[in-house]
Design a protein around this motif. Structure first.
Motif, PDB file in Angstrom:
ATOM      1  N   SER A 125     -42.241 -43.678  -6.005  1.00 19.69           N
ATOM      2  CA  SER A 125     -42.408 -42.417  -6.523  1.00 19.69           C
ATOM      3  C   SER A 125     -43.358 -41.483  -6.088  1.00 19.69           C
ATOM      4  O   SER A 125     -44.417 -41.922  -5.310  1.00 19.69           O
ATOM      5  CB  SER A 125     -42.989 -43.105  -7.923  1.00 19.69           C
ATOM      6  OG  SER A 125     -43.348 -41.879  -8.863  1.00 19.69           O
ATOM      7  N   LYS A 132     -38.141 -40.037  -7.858  1.00 18.09           N
ATOM      8  CA  LYS A 132     -38.106 -41.754  -7.451  1.00 18.09           C
ATOM      9  C   LYS A 132     -36.976 -41.975  -6.774  1.00 18.09           C
ATOM     10  O   LYS A 132     -35.979 -41.440  -6.649  1.00 18.09           O
ATOM     11  CB  LYS A 132     -37.950 -42.238  -8.956  1.00 18.09           C
ATOM     12  CG  LYS A 132     -39.018 -42.330  -9.969  1.00 18.09           C
ATOM     13  CD  LYS A 132     -38.641 -42.073 -11.210  1.00 18.09           C
ATOM     14  CE  LYS A 132     -39.509 -41.173 -12.210  1.00 18.09           C
ATOM     15  NZ  LYS A 132     -39.646 -39.857 -11.915  1.00 18.09           N
ATOM     16  N   CYS A 188     -47.161 -34.512  -8.221  1.00 19.94           N
ATOM     17  CA  CYS A 188     -46.716 -34.540  -9.864  1.00 19.94           C
ATOM     18  C   CYS A 188     -47.973 -33.916 -10.580  1.00 19.94           C
ATOM     19  O   CYS A 188     -47.912 -33.472 -11.539  1.00 19.94           O
ATOM     20  CB  CYS A 188     -46.190 -35.975 -10.153  1.00 19.94           C
ATOM     21  SG  CYS A 188     -44.739 -36.464  -9.192  1.00 19.94           S
ATOM     22  N   CYS A 190     -40.507 -35.852 -11.034  1.00 25.15           N
ATOM     23  CA  CYS A 190     -41.453 -36.441 -10.231  1.00 25.15           C
ATOM     24  C   CYS A 190     -40.469 -37.483  -9.602  1.00 25.15           C
ATOM     25  O   CYS A 190     -40.306 -38.446 -10.160  1.00 25.15           O
ATOM     26  CB  CYS A 190     -42.496 -37.085 -11.056  1.00 25.15           C
ATOM     27  SG  CYS A 190     -43.801 -37.860 -10.109  1.00 25.15           S
ATOM     28  N   TRP A 192     -46.866 -33.172 -14.258  1.00 27.35           N
ATOM     29  CA  TRP A 192     -45.915 -33.805 -14.635  1.00 27.35           C
ATOM     30  C   TRP A 192     -46.155 -35.091 -14.829  1.00 27.35           C
ATOM     31  O   TRP A 192     -46.785 -35.919 -14.026  1.00 27.35           O
ATOM     32  CB  TRP A 192     -44.732 -33.630 -13.333  1.00 27.35           C
ATOM     33  CG  TRP A 192     -44.006 -32.480 -13.456  1.00 27.35           C
ATOM     34  CD1 TRP A 192     -43.731 -31.359 -14.320  1.00 27.35           C
ATOM     35  CD2 TRP A 192     -43.317 -32.065 -12.254  1.00 27.35           C
ATOM     36  NE1 TRP A 192     -43.246 -30.346 -13.811  1.00 27.35           N
ATOM     37  CE2 TRP A 192     -42.740 -30.653 -12.446  1.00 27.35           C
ATOM     38  CE3 TRP A 192     -43.079 -32.685 -10.774  1.00 27.35           C
ATOM     39  CZ2 TRP A 192     -42.026 -30.161 -11.497  1.00 27.35           C
ATOM     40  CZ3 TRP A 192     -42.412 -32.094  -9.866  1.00 27.35           C
ATOM     41  CH2 TRP A 192     -41.649 -30.857 -10.228  1.00 27.35           C
ATOM     42  N   ASP A 193     -45.598 -35.765 -15.910  1.00 30.55           N
ATOM     43  CA  ASP A 193     -46.131 -37.117 -16.446  1.00 30.55           C
ATOM     44  C   ASP A 193     -45.095 -37.991 -15.094  1.00 30.55           C
ATOM     45  O   ASP A 193     -43.999 -37.652 -14.683  1.00 30.55           O
ATOM     46  CB  ASP A 193     -45.213 -37.460 -17.829  1.00 30.55           C
ATOM     47  CG  ASP A 193     -45.654 -38.893 -17.955  1.00 30.55           C
ATOM     48  OD1 ASP A 193     -46.555 -39.342 -18.659  1.00 30.55           O
ATOM     49  OD2 ASP A 193     -44.737 -39.810 -18.012  1.00 30.55           O
ATOM     50  N   PRO A 194     -45.561 -39.328 -14.649  1.00 31.02           N
ATOM     51  CA  PRO A 194     -44.957 -39.963 -13.787  1.00 31.02           C
ATOM     52  C   PRO A 194     -43.380 -40.413 -14.007  1.00 31.02           C
ATOM     53  O   PRO A 194     -42.684 -40.591 -13.309  1.00 31.02           O
ATOM     54  CB  PRO A 194     -45.958 -41.227 -13.686  1.00 31.02           C
ATOM     55  CG  PRO A 194     -47.066 -41.051 -14.007  1.00 31.02           C
ATOM     56  CD  PRO A 194     -46.902 -40.017 -15.055  1.00 31.02           C
ATOM     57  N   GLU A 195     -43.158 -40.565 -15.249  1.00 30.35           N
ATOM     58  CA  GLU A 195     -41.806 -40.800 -15.902  1.00 30.35           C
ATOM     59  C   GLU A 195     -41.102 -39.323 -15.853  1.00 30.35           C
ATOM     60  O   GLU A 195     -39.635 -39.572 -15.817  1.00 30.35           O
ATOM     61  CB  GLU A 195     -41.769 -41.257 -17.438  1.00 30.35           C
ATOM     62  CG  GLU A 195     -40.546 -41.876 -17.589  1.00 30.35           C
ATOM     63  CD  GLU A 195     -40.482 -42.791 -18.781  1.00 30.35           C
ATOM     64  OE1 GLU A 195     -39.323 -42.835 -19.417  1.00 30.35           O
ATOM     65  OE2 GLU A 195     -41.548 -43.021 -19.615  1.00 30.35           O
ATOM     66  N   ASP A 196     -41.294 -38.123 -15.699  1.00 28.27           N
ATOM     67  CA  ASP A 196     -40.991 -36.942 -15.691  1.00 28.27           C
ATOM     68  C   ASP A 196     -39.755 -37.033 -14.564  1.00 28.27           C
ATOM     69  O   ASP A 196     -40.140 -37.288 -13.442  1.00 28.27           O
ATOM     70  CB  ASP A 196     -41.902 -35.995 -15.429  1.00 28.27           C
ATOM     71  CG  ASP A 196     -41.214 -34.352 -15.544  1.00 28.27           C
ATOM     72  OD1 ASP A 196     -39.976 -34.174 -15.010  1.00 28.27           O
ATOM     73  OD2 ASP A 196     -41.487 -33.534 -16.372  1.00 28.27           O
ATOM     74  N   PRO A 197     -38.425 -36.767 -14.679  1.00 30.71           N
ATOM     75  CA  PRO A 197     -37.323 -36.769 -13.746  1.00 30.71           C
ATOM     76  C   PRO A 197     -37.788 -35.968 -12.533  1.00 30.71           C
ATOM     77  O   PRO A 197     -37.459 -36.240 -11.426  1.00 30.71           O
ATOM     78  CB  PRO A 197     -36.206 -36.347 -14.455  1.00 30.71           C
ATOM     79  CG  PRO A 197     -36.442 -36.263 -15.737  1.00 30.71           C
ATOM     80  CD  PRO A 197     -37.861 -36.406 -16.019  1.00 30.71           C
TER      81      PRO A 197
END
Length: 195
Positions: free
Chosen positions: A102, A123, A109, A121, A114-119
């Protein structure tokens, strides 16, 4: 609190190590995949468990990773394994695995909130067989990993752990870097991309 400080310090170190490079623009999926892998020090490796009570089911663990020394990206994830590790035992029975890396680790991020789960950011999922590195590739694998994870040189001196170098023979690349779903990347595009 200490874990947060260590995590932020590691992210800043990796961002500085990569020259603070910005990610490729959305839509350049192959370059994004290479960028994310090269600017990461670790990933989550999923295998099929051989251990009861979850035998035959997914199992995931974190591993340090490198696709080459800083500034020398190959796109090939190198890993440093001990047969004492549960995942390594799984891979000896079925070498197929998926490695998730990630962009969050680079610090980018967080810098844009941006949150780590924000697309956005990014992966990257790399799937394929994880195999021992051939003898003629061992020096490069060692340089790739030890230059980015210096403590591994000390682990290598622990004969009881029987550490060895492995790599993923990538069969599939999948990138998520924006809203609306991810994108598959051909191996040809992936390996010729410039991170």
């Amino acid at each position: 609190m200490n874990i947060l400080v260590l995590t932020l310090t590691a992210a800043l170190f990796l961002a500085a190590e990569s020259g603070g490079a910005r990610p490729p623009p959305h839509g350049n999926f192959a370059a994004t995949a290479r960028y994310v892998l090269h600017n990461n020090g670790w990933g989550s490796l999923a295998s099929t468990s051989t251990h009861p009570p979850i035998q035959g089911k997914p199992y995931v663990d974190t591993f340090s990773v490198s696709d080459g020394p800083v500034g020398n990206s190959t796109g090939v994830p190198y890993l440093f394994f001990s047969p004492l590790e549960r995942t390594v035992q799984d891979l000896q029975a079925d070498p197929f695995a998926t490695l998730l890396v990630s962009e969050v680790q680079s610090g980018y991020c967080a810098s844009v909130k941006w949150d780590p789960e924000d697309p956005r950011c990014a992966k990257v999922h790399l799937s394929g067989n994880v195999v021992p590195v051939p003898e003629d590739e061992t020096d490069f694998a060692m340089k790739s990993l030890f230059s980015r994870h210096p403590i591994m040189a000390e682990w290598y001196k622990m004969p009881d752990h029987k550490f060895y170098f492995a790599k993923m023979e990538i069969e599939d690349v999948f990138v998520l870097d924006f809203f609306g779903g991810g994108q598959s990347v051909s191996l040809e595009d992936y390996f010729k991309a410039n991170p």
